[in-house]
Write an enzyme that holds these catalytic residues in place. Structure first.
Site, PDB file in Angstrom:
ATOM      1  N   HIS A 110      -7.706   9.464  -2.405  1.00 16.53           N
ATOM      2  CA  HIS A 110      -7.150   9.408  -1.032  1.00 16.53           C
ATOM      3  C   HIS A 110      -8.091  10.018   0.006  1.00 16.53           C
ATOM      4  O   HIS A 110      -8.286   9.455   1.086  1.00 16.53           O
ATOM      5  CB  HIS A 110      -5.787  10.118  -1.029  1.00 16.53           C
ATOM      6  CG  HIS A 110      -4.859   9.642   0.034  1.00 16.53           C
ATOM      7  ND1 HIS A 110      -3.504   9.586  -0.126  1.00 16.53           N
ATOM      8  CD2 HIS A 110      -5.090   9.196   1.300  1.00 16.53           C
ATOM      9  CE1 HIS A 110      -2.940   9.129   0.984  1.00 16.53           C
ATOM     10  NE2 HIS A 110      -3.888   8.895   1.864  1.00 16.53           N
ATOM     11  N   ASP A 125       0.849  -1.187   0.000  1.00 18.00           N
ATOM     12  CA  ASP A 125       0.000   0.000   0.000  1.00 18.00           C
ATOM     13  C   ASP A 125       0.887   1.240   0.000  1.00 18.00           C
ATOM     14  O   ASP A 125       1.668   1.461   0.932  1.00 18.00           O
ATOM     15  CB  ASP A 125      -0.879  -0.004   1.256  1.00 18.00           C
ATOM     16  CG  ASP A 125      -1.861   1.158   1.248  1.00 18.00           C
ATOM     17  OD1 ASP A 125      -2.904   1.030   0.588  1.00 18.00           O
ATOM     18  OD2 ASP A 125      -1.558   2.206   1.851  1.00 18.00           O
ATOM     19  N   TYR A 133       2.755   9.750   0.251  1.00 14.37           N
ATOM     20  CA  TYR A 133       3.720   9.169   1.201  1.00 14.37           C
ATOM     21  C   TYR A 133       5.163   9.326   0.726  1.00 14.37           C
ATOM     22  O   TYR A 133       6.090   9.092   1.503  1.00 14.37           O
ATOM     23  CB  TYR A 133       3.486   7.668   1.421  1.00 14.37           C
ATOM     24  CG  TYR A 133       2.095   7.260   1.844  1.00 14.37           C
ATOM     25  CD1 TYR A 133       1.223   8.163   2.447  1.00 14.37           C
ATOM     26  CD2 TYR A 133       1.655   5.962   1.649  1.00 14.37           C
ATOM     27  CE1 TYR A 133      -0.048   7.778   2.813  1.00 14.37           C
ATOM     28  CE2 TYR A 133       0.384   5.567   2.025  1.00 14.37           C
ATOM     29  CZ  TYR A 133      -0.461   6.486   2.595  1.00 14.37           C
ATOM     30  OH  TYR A 133      -1.715   6.095   2.966  1.00 14.37           O
ATOM     31  N   LYS A 142      -2.617   5.854  -4.427  1.00  9.88           N
ATOM     32  CA  LYS A 142      -3.746   6.767  -4.202  1.00  9.88           C
ATOM     33  C   LYS A 142      -3.532   8.125  -4.862  1.00  9.88           C
ATOM     34  O   LYS A 142      -2.406   8.623  -4.926  1.00  9.88           O
ATOM     35  CB  LYS A 142      -3.968   6.973  -2.693  1.00  9.88           C
ATOM     36  CG  LYS A 142      -3.975   5.675  -1.920  1.00  9.88           C
ATOM     37  CD  LYS A 142      -4.288   5.825  -0.448  1.00  9.88           C
ATOM     38  CE  LYS A 142      -3.989   4.520   0.281  1.00  9.88           C
ATOM     39  NZ  LYS A 142      -2.606   4.362   0.742  1.00  9.88           N
TER      40      LYS A 142
HETATM   41  P1  NDP Z   1      -0.124   1.000  11.860  1.00  3.64           P
HETATM   42  O1  NDP Z   1      -1.326   0.934  12.713  1.00  3.64           O
HETATM   43  O2  NDP Z   1       0.120  -0.052  10.847  1.00  3.64           O
HETATM   44  O3  NDP Z   1       1.126   1.154  12.825  1.00  3.64           O
HETATM   45  C1  NDP Z   1       2.425   1.281  12.361  1.00  3.64           C
HETATM   46  C2  NDP Z   1       3.331   1.480  13.555  1.00  3.64           C
HETATM   47  O4  NDP Z   1       3.255   0.354  14.423  1.00  3.64           O
HETATM   48  C3  NDP Z   1       4.779   1.654  13.177  1.00  3.64           C
HETATM   49  O5  NDP Z   1       5.359   2.589  14.077  1.00  3.64           O
HETATM   50  C4  NDP Z   1       5.372   0.261  13.418  1.00  3.64           C
HETATM   51  O6  NDP Z   1       6.730   0.382  13.775  1.00  3.64           O
HETATM   52  C5  NDP Z   1       4.539  -0.246  14.581  1.00  3.64           C
HETATM   53  N1  NDP Z   1       4.336  -1.703  14.558  1.00  3.64           N
HETATM   54  C6  NDP Z   1       3.987  -2.471  13.512  1.00  3.64           C
HETATM   55  N2  NDP Z   1       3.828  -3.753  13.884  1.00  3.64           N
HETATM   56  C7  NDP Z   1       4.086  -3.806  15.204  1.00  3.64           C
HETATM   57  C8  NDP Z   1       4.092  -4.852  16.154  1.00  3.64           C
HETATM   58  N3  NDP Z   1       3.809  -6.105  15.813  1.00  3.64           N
HETATM   59  N4  NDP Z   1       4.413  -4.534  17.427  1.00  3.64           N
HETATM   60  C9  NDP Z   1       4.733  -3.274  17.792  1.00  3.64           C
HETATM   61  N5  NDP Z   1       4.737  -2.233  16.934  1.00  3.64           N
HETATM   62  C10 NDP Z   1       4.413  -2.497  15.640  1.00  3.64           C
HETATM   63  O7  NDP Z   1      -0.153   2.468  11.215  1.00  3.64           O
HETATM   64  P2  NDP Z   1      -0.181   3.177   9.834  1.00  3.64           P
HETATM   65  O8  NDP Z   1      -0.893   4.466  10.066  1.00  3.64           O
HETATM   66  O9  NDP Z   1       1.179   3.195   9.242  1.00  3.64           O
HETATM   67  O10 NDP Z   1      -1.137   2.319   8.897  1.00  3.64           O
HETATM   68  C11 NDP Z   1      -0.674   1.299   8.037  1.00  3.64           C
HETATM   69  C12 NDP Z   1      -0.710   1.741   6.577  1.00  3.64           C
HETATM   70  O11 NDP Z   1      -2.014   2.176   6.201  1.00  3.64           O
HETATM   71  C13 NDP Z   1       0.173   2.959   6.247  1.00  3.64           C
HETATM   72  O12 NDP Z   1       1.545   2.645   6.221  1.00  3.64           O
HETATM   73  C14 NDP Z   1      -0.430   3.372   4.932  1.00  3.64           C
HETATM   74  O13 NDP Z   1       0.039   2.538   3.898  1.00  3.64           O
HETATM   75  C15 NDP Z   1      -1.926   3.166   5.199  1.00  3.64           C
HETATM   76  N6  NDP Z   1      -2.576   4.417   5.663  1.00  3.64           N
HETATM   77  C16 NDP Z   1      -3.571   4.950   4.865  1.00  3.64           C
HETATM   78  C17 NDP Z   1      -4.174   6.139   5.194  1.00  3.64           C
HETATM   79  C18 NDP Z   1      -5.211   6.718   4.291  1.00  3.64           C
HETATM   80  O14 NDP Z   1      -5.589   7.891   4.453  1.00  3.64           O
HETATM   81  N7  NDP Z   1      -5.724   5.961   3.338  1.00  3.64           N
HETATM   82  C19 NDP Z   1      -3.832   6.871   6.419  1.00  3.64           C
HETATM   83  C20 NDP Z   1      -2.831   6.194   7.245  1.00  3.64           C
HETATM   84  C21 NDP Z   1      -2.247   5.006   6.862  1.00  3.64           C
HETATM   85  P3  NDP Z   1       7.900  -0.452  13.026  1.00  3.64           P
HETATM   86  O15 NDP Z   1       7.871  -0.079  11.585  1.00  3.64           O
HETATM   87  O16 NDP Z   1       9.136   0.032  13.726  1.00  3.64           O
HETATM   88  O17 NDP Z   1       7.597  -1.897  13.295  1.00  3.64           O
END
Ligand code: NDP
Length: 315
Positions: free
Chosen positions: A118, A50, A55, A85
């Protein structure tokens, strides 16, 4: 390597893997970091990625895909499901097809599998926040969706959908669409369960994808309300799972797909281990009672303009 279940979406031939690797980080991770994370994710079994113009991760993802093909980690581009997006500064009918082509160029791809609007709003110019109020305007839903349909008809994208659309926006879109949206990607997790929107989407045949499934822990737009929650931790511990796995499993059991981000090798693997066990009725009941708080707002990106606040209030 983990095997990830897939789902066939309306109007899209290739089934979509139900968990995809998110690539949003802020400030954006550098190209090499994102590329390395994507390659690691492919090794772990992720086949769905995604991204978004906004981004700044399209180029890194494109390089990783090219490298994965060179290395033989995937046999063909067709083995991957790539979502990107249309950013709000391109949501004007005259800009949509060119914006899609620009994303394809960034990604070094001939097509993406899913192209999403988006947010349901338009910025008249590409500006960095804070955005002046006069640049924020309502989305020309009909004009923009016709161009999204054109992207599909031209073969630039295999499926079209939306993100951050409320029931109201979806009603409006469904009343004019020749090709209905295949999916709506929205914030969803145990602390923002989206029951009303999910019921609406189910009735209309629109699949829901959950973003920020872990509450965007440690990011600019999130917090640790999920990963630091005692109820979820108490469910996880006796069954030998992590809090993150409980949150992701709960989403899977709600029938939605997931975009979750981890650039950490261990955590990205852990996040795939959610498909061969289940939550008990008591666990589901406890999760259904968690207090609801929305994390992601458009106002935090564009500023508290009236139209923006209206969109946030609806979601
Ligand atoms: P998430 O809820 O996926 O959380 C990501 C965070 O959690 C990172 O800091 C990651 O750190 C940490 N993390 C991941 N797995 C674990 C685990 N098992 N244990 C502990 N910490 C963990 O947040 P996002 O907001 O990034 O959402 C995911 C994706 O959704 C985005 O990357 C994007 O592609 C999409 N998105 C879409 C939006 C929209 O408007 N359409 C808005 C926001 C996001 P680390 O990398 O260090 O593991």
């Amino acid at each position: 390597m983990a095997v990830i279940p897939s789902l066939k979406l309306r109007g899209v031939d290739k089934p979509m893997p139900l968990i995809g690797m998110g690539t949003a980080s802020f400030p954006p991770a550098d190209l090499e970091t994102t590329k390395a994370a994507v390659l690691e994710a492919i090794k772990a079994g992720y086949r769905h990625f995604d991204t978004a113009f906004a981004y700044g991760s399209e180029k890194a993802l494109g390089e990783a895909v090219a490298e994965a093909l060179r290395l033989g980690l995937v046999q063909s581009r067709d083995d991957l499901f790539i979502t990107t997006k249309l950013w709000v500064s391109f949501t004007e009918p005259s800009k949509v097809v060119a914006a899609c082509e620009m994303s394809l160029q960034n990604l070094q791809l001939e097509y993406v599998d899913m192209y999403l609007i988006h947010w349901p709003v338009t910025l008249t110019e590409m500006v960095r926040p804070p955005v002046p109020a006069e640049m924020v305007k309502a989305l020309d839903m009909r004009g923009v969706w016709e161009r999204m349909e054109e992207c599909k008809n031209l073969g630039l994208v295999k499926g079209i959908g939306v993100s951050n659309f409320s029931c109201k926006h979806l009603e409006q879109l469904l009343s004019i669409a020749k090709i209905p949206p295949a999916l709506n990607q929205v914030e969803m997790n145990p602390f923002w369960q989206q029951k009303k929107l999910r019921d609406f989407c189910k009735e209309k045949g629109i699949h829901v994808t959950a973003y920020s499934p872990l509450g965007a822990n440690n990011t600019k737009w999130g917090d640790n309300r999920i990963l630091g929650n005692d109820v979820l931790a108490d469910i996880a511990k006796p069954i030998g799972k992590t809090t993150a796995q409980v949150a992701l499993r709960w989403l899977y059991e709600q029938g939605v797909s997931i975009a979750s981000k981890s650039f950490n090798k261990e955590r990205m693997r852990q996040n795939l281990e959610i498909f061969d066990w289940c939550l008990s009725d008591q666990d589901l009941d406890k999760i259904s009672q968690l207090p609801q708080t929305k994390g992601v707002t458009l106002a935090s990106v564009l500023g508290p303009h009236p139209l923006v606040l209206e969109i946030d209030a609806d979601l």
